[in-house]
Each structure stands twice: as structure tokens, then as C-alpha cells.
Design a protein around this motif. Structure first.
Motif, PDB file in Angstrom:
ATOM      1  N   GLU A 189       0.832  -1.188   0.000  1.00 53.49           N
ATOM      2  CA  GLU A 189       0.000   0.000   0.000  1.00 53.49           C
ATOM      3  C   GLU A 189       0.875   1.249   0.000  1.00 53.49           C
ATOM      4  OE1 GLU A 189      -3.489  -1.919  -0.337  1.00 53.49           O
ATOM      5  OE2 GLU A 189      -3.281   0.249  -0.144  1.00 53.49           O
ATOM      6  N   GLU A 192       0.483   7.451   0.345  1.00 51.87           N
ATOM      7  CA  GLU A 192      -0.415   8.482  -0.145  1.00 51.87           C
ATOM      8  C   GLU A 192      -0.735   8.200  -1.603  1.00 51.87           C
ATOM      9  OE1 GLU A 192       3.077  11.720  -1.246  1.00 51.87           O
ATOM     10  OE2 GLU A 192       1.882  11.972   0.562  1.00 51.87           O
ATOM     11  N   ASP A 193      -1.801   8.820  -2.100  1.00 52.20           N
ATOM     12  CA  ASP A 193      -2.205   8.605  -3.478  1.00 52.20           C
ATOM     13  C   ASP A 193      -1.155   9.152  -4.433  1.00 52.20           C
ATOM     14  OD1 ASP A 193      -4.537   7.428  -2.653  1.00 52.20           O
ATOM     15  OD2 ASP A 193      -5.671   9.309  -2.663  1.00 52.20           O
ATOM     16  N   TRP A 194      -1.111   8.548  -5.626  1.00 53.96           N
ATOM     17  CA  TRP A 194      -0.172   8.990  -6.650  1.00 53.96           C
ATOM     18  C   TRP A 194      -0.521  10.403  -7.091  1.00 53.96           C
ATOM     19  CZ3 TRP A 194       4.339   8.118  -8.762  1.00 53.96           C
ATOM     20  CH2 TRP A 194       4.627   8.605 -10.036  1.00 53.96           C
ATOM     21  N   GLN A 195       0.468  11.284  -7.050  1.00 51.57           N
ATOM     22  CA  GLN A 195       0.255  12.685  -7.400  1.00 51.57           C
ATOM     23  C   GLN A 195       0.924  13.064  -8.719  1.00 51.57           C
ATOM     24  OE1 GLN A 195      -1.722  14.703  -5.575  1.00 51.57           O
ATOM     25  NE2 GLN A 195      -2.105  12.965  -4.199  1.00 51.57           N
TER      26      GLN A 195
END
Length: 294
Positions: A189, A192-195
Motif C-alpha cells: 500500500e 499516499e495517493d499517486w500525485q
């Protein structure tokens, strides 16, 4: 122990780039004349030296037979005792452990858990690790007799140690139930989300066509492994085999074919098809991501 007299066959070894070894004249010489060299140095040389103090039989027994027996046992203990008892300061992706007693007996090979970084020439990265082989190699390097020494990045080693330390703390506070990421699964996991950028398969193919680039499609992300080619333990050609738009090498029969854009998915090879990579390798691949691919 009769198994030591039979040569094992490792089919996946054929995939590893060994051109540097094939070009080395000393390695080729040893490989071609291994048996006579082993008999000469292991059993003929000790009694010959024993003539200097008029005891060739004693030299043969202790310098030949006893020495071979102890060497074999210490060597084979690495793949038995060092997978059963000891510490795991760098990774628990496999059962390898660091065992100080075995390190003392094998000139550092008992620091087995550091093989989580297989491209590093050292068995123990710390100055205080018992690893005399490392110091011999460093000495040879300083004399110009050894070149191309490869080390894992200090940051990678630090992160690996911190991860294992946090895992031990979590185990201590949860009665053995590990919390956090599962290092035994193929995918971890993200914190954080992919930026970053998001590409289509066509954009991926266009990027991969850049001169000399080696771009992998891994976990749904484009991974630009070009700068990592020289460091890859399996060699550059193995990475290029699973690169996007790679047409030069044939895939194994049970690996996934390229899709319509030529974007070959490297998940099969990365997560066990060729090798089940460690957490350190997975972190390295995440560091090299350039875009998410839809």
C-alpha cells in the motif's frame, strides 16, 4: 552429504546476464579446470608443503582432509543455520538471518540477511560487521586490482533497518500480530495517493521509444529503469527483456504477452516468475516511477 557431488541445475540462471564473468580470463580458467585445481590446492599442495617440516602425512591429514571437512561444513551451514537462527535486521522477505558465530567461521558470509541487497560486494555494510572479505576487496581496490565495486545506497539500507525495527516494535505491542504493510505480498500500500502524471498506453509507448530508455510496466505504473540498468543484479539485458516495446528477446511461455501498444507487463517476472524481489527492490522500483498507466 552425497548431494554435494551432484551439480544442481537452476533453469532461471539462464536468464541472468553473466557476460562480465564470461569475459574474465581468470574466471574462465577456474571454470574450465576446476577439478584439477581443487585437487591440486586441496590435496596435493598440503603434503608438498609438509615436506618442509618433514611431515607430509600430517599436513595431508590436517591441511587436506580435516581442512576440507571443516570448510564444507562451515560453507553449507550458511544455507541451513543462517536460515534458522539469527537476526533479520534488513528484511524478512525470506528466512535468511545474520548469525555472528557463523560470520566468524565464514569470513562474513554469516551476515546472510544482508543479501537483501544482492548487488553489494559486502556481506556486512557496517564498519563493525565481521566481514574480512570486504576489507580484502577494499584493499585490492585501493591497489587497482579490483574495479567496479558496487554498494547499496546508504539511504536504502537505513530505510530497510528502520522498517524492520518498526516491525519488531509493532509485534511487541500486538502480541505477535504485525501491523502495517505486508512484506510477503506482491504489492504494498502506498502511504499516499499517486500525485504524478497519468498516461494512456499510447503515451507510455511514446515515452518508451526514447533512445536507450528501459521502461517497465509494473503494478500499473511506468517505471523508468534506465539509470538502474548498471546496478541491476541480474544484468541490464534481463530488465530490457521485460521492457515496454521490447522485441529483441523471447518471453518465457507462461508470461503475459504484450498488449496492443507493446506495453509488456513486468509483474509476472518481478513477483516470482523470474525472482520474488525483496522490499528493498520494490522500494527502488517505486522510486523510479514516472507515471501511472491507465
Amino acid at each position: 552429504m552425497g548431494w554435494i557431488f551432484f551439480k544442481a541445475r537452476y533453469e532461471r540462471m539462464k536468464s541472468i546476464d553473466r557476460n562480465d564473468l564470461d569475459r574474465d580470463p581468470i574466471v574462465r580458467l577456474q571454470h574450465s579446470f576446476y577439478v584439477p585445481l581443487a585437487l591440486l590446492t586441496g590435496f596435493a599442495l598440503p603434503p608438498a608443503l609438509g615436506l618442509l617440516w618433514h611431515d607430509p602425512i600430517g599436513a595431508f591429514v590436517y591441511g587436506g582432509l580435516v581442512a576440507r571437512l571443516l570448510t564444507w561444513h562451515c560453507t553449507f551451514l550458511v544455507n541451513s543455520l543462517a536460515h534458522w537462527d539469527g537476526l533479520q535486521p534488513y528484511s524478512d522477505d525470506n528466512t535468511s538471518r545474520t548469525n555472528l558465530l557463523l560470520a566468524l567461521l565464514t569470513c562474513g558470509e554469516g551476515n546472510h540477511n544482508f543479501h537483501s541487497f544482492p548487488h553489494d560486494f559486502r556481506s556486512g555494510p557496517s564498519t563493525f560487521d565481521w566481514d574480512p572479505s570486504k576489507w580484502v576487496i577494499i584493499l585490492l581496490h585501493s591497489l587497482g586490482l579490483a574495479t567496479g565495486l558496487r554498494r547499496a545506497r546508504d539511504e536504502e539500507i537505513r530505510v530497510a533497518r528502520e522498517h524492520m525495527l518498526l516491525k519488531e516494535i509493532a509485534q511487541a505491542h500486538t502480541d505477535g500480530q504485525v501491523v502495517g504493510s505486508d512484506s510477503t505480498t506482491g504489492s504494498e500500500e502506498e502511504c499516499e495517493d499517486w500525485q504524478g502524471q497519468v498516461w494512456t498506453a499510447e503515451q507510455l509507448a511514446e515515452y518508451a521509444c526514447g533512445k536507450g530508455r528501459c521502461v517497465l510496466l509494473l503494478d500499473g505504473y511506468a517505471v523508468d529503469a534506465t539509470e538502474y540498468l548498471a546496478e541491476h543484479p541480474g544484468g541490464a539485458s534481463l530488465l530490457r527483456r521485460y521492457a515496454v516495446m521490447s522485441e529483441t528477446l523471447k518471453l518465457p511461455g507462461n508470461s503475459p504477452p504484450p498488449n496492443r501498444s507493446g506495453a509488456r507487463n513486468a509483474d509476472w517476472a518481478f513477483y516470482g516468475g523470474i525472482n520474488k524481489h525483496t522490499m528493498a527492490a520494490r522500494r527502488q522500483m517505486r522510486r523510479l516511477r514516472v507515471a501511472q498507466v491507465l
